[in-house]
Design a protein around this motif. Sequence first.
Motif, PDB file in Angstrom:
ATOM      1  N   GLY A  83     -42.070  18.515  24.582  1.00  0.00           N
ATOM      2  CA  GLY A  83     -40.700  18.149  24.358  1.00  0.00           C
ATOM      3  C   GLY A  83     -39.776  18.328  25.283  1.00  0.00           C
ATOM      4  N   ARG A  84     -38.268  18.107  24.807  1.00  0.00           N
ATOM      5  CA  ARG A  84     -37.334  18.474  25.866  1.00  0.00           C
ATOM      6  C   ARG A  84     -36.879  19.862  25.265  1.00  0.00           C
ATOM      7  NH1 ARG A  84     -31.976  18.268  25.466  1.00  0.00           N
ATOM      8  NH2 ARG A  84     -32.178  17.133  23.277  1.00  0.00           N
ATOM      9  N   GLU A  86     -34.270  22.404  24.593  1.00  0.00           N
ATOM     10  CA  GLU A  86     -32.908  22.534  24.099  1.00  0.00           C
ATOM     11  C   GLU A  86     -32.136  23.725  24.488  1.00  0.00           C
ATOM     12  OE1 GLU A  86     -32.720  21.751  20.147  1.00  0.00           O
ATOM     13  OE2 GLU A  86     -32.367  19.800  20.091  1.00  0.00           O
ATOM     14  N   GLU A  87     -32.711  24.757  24.651  1.00  0.00           N
ATOM     15  CA  GLU A  87     -32.330  26.015  24.890  1.00  0.00           C
ATOM     16  C   GLU A  87     -33.131  27.025  25.610  1.00  0.00           C
ATOM     17  OE1 GLU A  87     -30.123  30.076  22.822  1.00  0.00           O
ATOM     18  OE2 GLU A  87     -31.145  28.463  21.806  1.00  0.00           O
ATOM     19  N   ARG A 104     -36.215  27.279  23.090  1.00  0.00           N
ATOM     20  CA  ARG A 104     -36.324  26.155  21.898  1.00  0.00           C
ATOM     21  C   ARG A 104     -36.569  25.001  22.547  1.00  0.00           C
ATOM     22  NH1 ARG A 104     -31.825  27.456  19.456  1.00  0.00           N
ATOM     23  NH2 ARG A 104     -30.688  25.310  20.182  1.00  0.00           N
ATOM     24  N   ASP A 106     -36.898  20.695  21.554  1.00  0.00           N
ATOM     25  CA  ASP A 106     -36.325  19.906  20.247  1.00  0.00           C
ATOM     26  C   ASP A 106     -37.519  19.688  19.494  1.00  0.00           C
ATOM     27  OD1 ASP A 106     -35.356  17.622  19.038  1.00  0.00           O
ATOM     28  OD2 ASP A 106     -35.420  16.412  20.708  1.00  0.00           O
ATOM     29  N   ASN A 107     -36.988  19.886  18.091  1.00  0.00           N
ATOM     30  CA  ASN A 107     -38.043  19.816  16.928  1.00  0.00           C
ATOM     31  C   ASN A 107     -37.546  18.908  15.901  1.00  0.00           C
ATOM     32  OD1 ASN A 107     -35.846  21.045  15.747  1.00  0.00           O
ATOM     33  ND2 ASN A 107     -36.686  22.824  15.023  1.00  0.00           N
ATOM     34  N   ARG A 108     -36.886  18.064  16.218  1.00  0.00           N
ATOM     35  CA  ARG A 108     -36.340  17.136  15.207  1.00  0.00           C
ATOM     36  C   ARG A 108     -37.385  16.157  14.689  1.00  0.00           C
ATOM     37  NH1 ARG A 108     -31.971  13.825  18.539  1.00  0.00           N
ATOM     38  NH2 ARG A 108     -33.458  14.198  20.083  1.00  0.00           N
ATOM     39  N   CYS A 169     -42.184  24.916  18.010  1.00  0.00           N
ATOM     40  CA  CYS A 169     -40.981  24.522  19.007  1.00  0.00           C
ATOM     41  C   CYS A 169     -40.051  25.642  19.689  1.00  0.00           C
ATOM     42  CB  CYS A 169     -40.092  23.473  18.380  1.00  0.00           C
ATOM     43  SG  CYS A 169     -41.181  22.086  17.947  1.00  0.00           S
ATOM     44  N   GLN A 186     -33.073  24.288  31.234  1.00  0.00           N
ATOM     45  CA  GLN A 186     -32.567  23.733  29.916  1.00  0.00           C
ATOM     46  C   GLN A 186     -32.571  22.079  30.169  1.00  0.00           C
ATOM     47  OE1 GLN A 186     -29.230  25.334  28.258  1.00  0.00           O
ATOM     48  NE2 GLN A 186     -28.835  23.257  26.840  1.00  0.00           N
ATOM     49  N   TYR A 189     -38.195  18.202  30.469  1.00  0.00           N
ATOM     50  CA  TYR A 189     -39.251  17.968  29.549  1.00  0.00           C
ATOM     51  C   TYR A 189     -40.644  18.814  30.030  1.00  0.00           C
ATOM     52  CZ  TYR A 189     -42.510  15.225  26.467  1.00  0.00           C
ATOM     53  OH  TYR A 189     -43.422  14.743  25.753  1.00  0.00           O
TER      54      TYR A 189
END
Length: 369
Positions: A83-84, A86-87, A104, A106-108, A169, A186, A189
């Motif tokens: 994933g991407r 985020e932090e 962290r 992206d966990n959406r 994540c 940050q 991917y």
Amino acid sequence: MTLNMKRRPVSLVLWGCVVLSLIAVGLLVMFKPVKEPESVETVVNRILVRVLPIAAQTVPDVVTLPGRVLANVSATLAVEKAGRIEEVAVDQGDSVTKGQLLLRIDNRLWVHQQRQAMLALEEADRDFSRWQPMHTNGAVSSSEFDAIRHRRDQAAVAADQAAVHVQQCLLFSPFDGVVDRRAVEQGEYVTEGQAVFDVLQLQPLKVQVFISERDVASLQPGMALGGVAPSLGGAVFEGRLTFLAQEAQPDRYTYAMELTLDSPPAGLRPGMIVDVQIGRGQRSGVIAIPLAAVIPRRGEHVVYVVRDGVAVRRVVVLDAIIGQNALIRDGLQEGDLLVIEGHRGLQDGVRVGIEANTGSNRVDSPDKE
């Protein structure tokens, strides 16, 4: 009359020979070189050296081996989910504590799946609660109730799995340490299993050494061993033997061992090369000389000794190097005057003057360093 005339030429010849002999002797006396005493200037021009009288000694038998400093724990941390990012919560060089958030993703998507799993679990719990009294009263068969209970159990497992996916994540530090490398930024991917951080635990430090089979028998786990760190100006350290391999390295025919340094010298870092000293007891009747007195030259080891005021070149065979001393197998014998200072500019046959020694010439033992 005739007889006197014959004798006169013979007399003249004899007298001529005598005169010529006297002239020759005089010339020899006049031009004979006179050996003058050695001038003060000649004495001053001699090369002054300091010498060490060679005598057999008893010295500690210590082998010095190179060792490599290691972190107590060195971990390459990878992400568990793609994933991407985020932090990125830390940078390289930062100190971290166990459980601290490092990164962290992206966990959406995973949060959405977790909500779906929780809704399915809530529905399964309601069905189970409604069917359980009916099963107790015999209104439904056991097979029907078992199916309801199985659906509830599967929903609970799915909810737990969804929570794990969300948790994956996040990347946390597994121990107290220092971030030695950060490989991502940050917004990047990352793929599942991609390495993102190197984290080192620096307390305590370890030293890895490879030893020969000759020295294995004298070592036991827990024993104290010391050494020096040349890159830190010869800083001394002491460690505990915490690991000794049972099997030799197939490519080296040596055994790996590790020292644990509970109090390493300031500035010691993983990757540095240190010298570890392993004692073998005492060696008696050996000739030990300062290593600085040995001159490596064209594949040979050369020293100079003084004999009758003249420097004499000797090729020696080294038996071992112990600390700052060299043990000599061949090339020197007791009574030789070894040049220990001023030998770098000497040549074989050069006249030398021996400078008075101001202190003891005895070779220092390696344990005095």
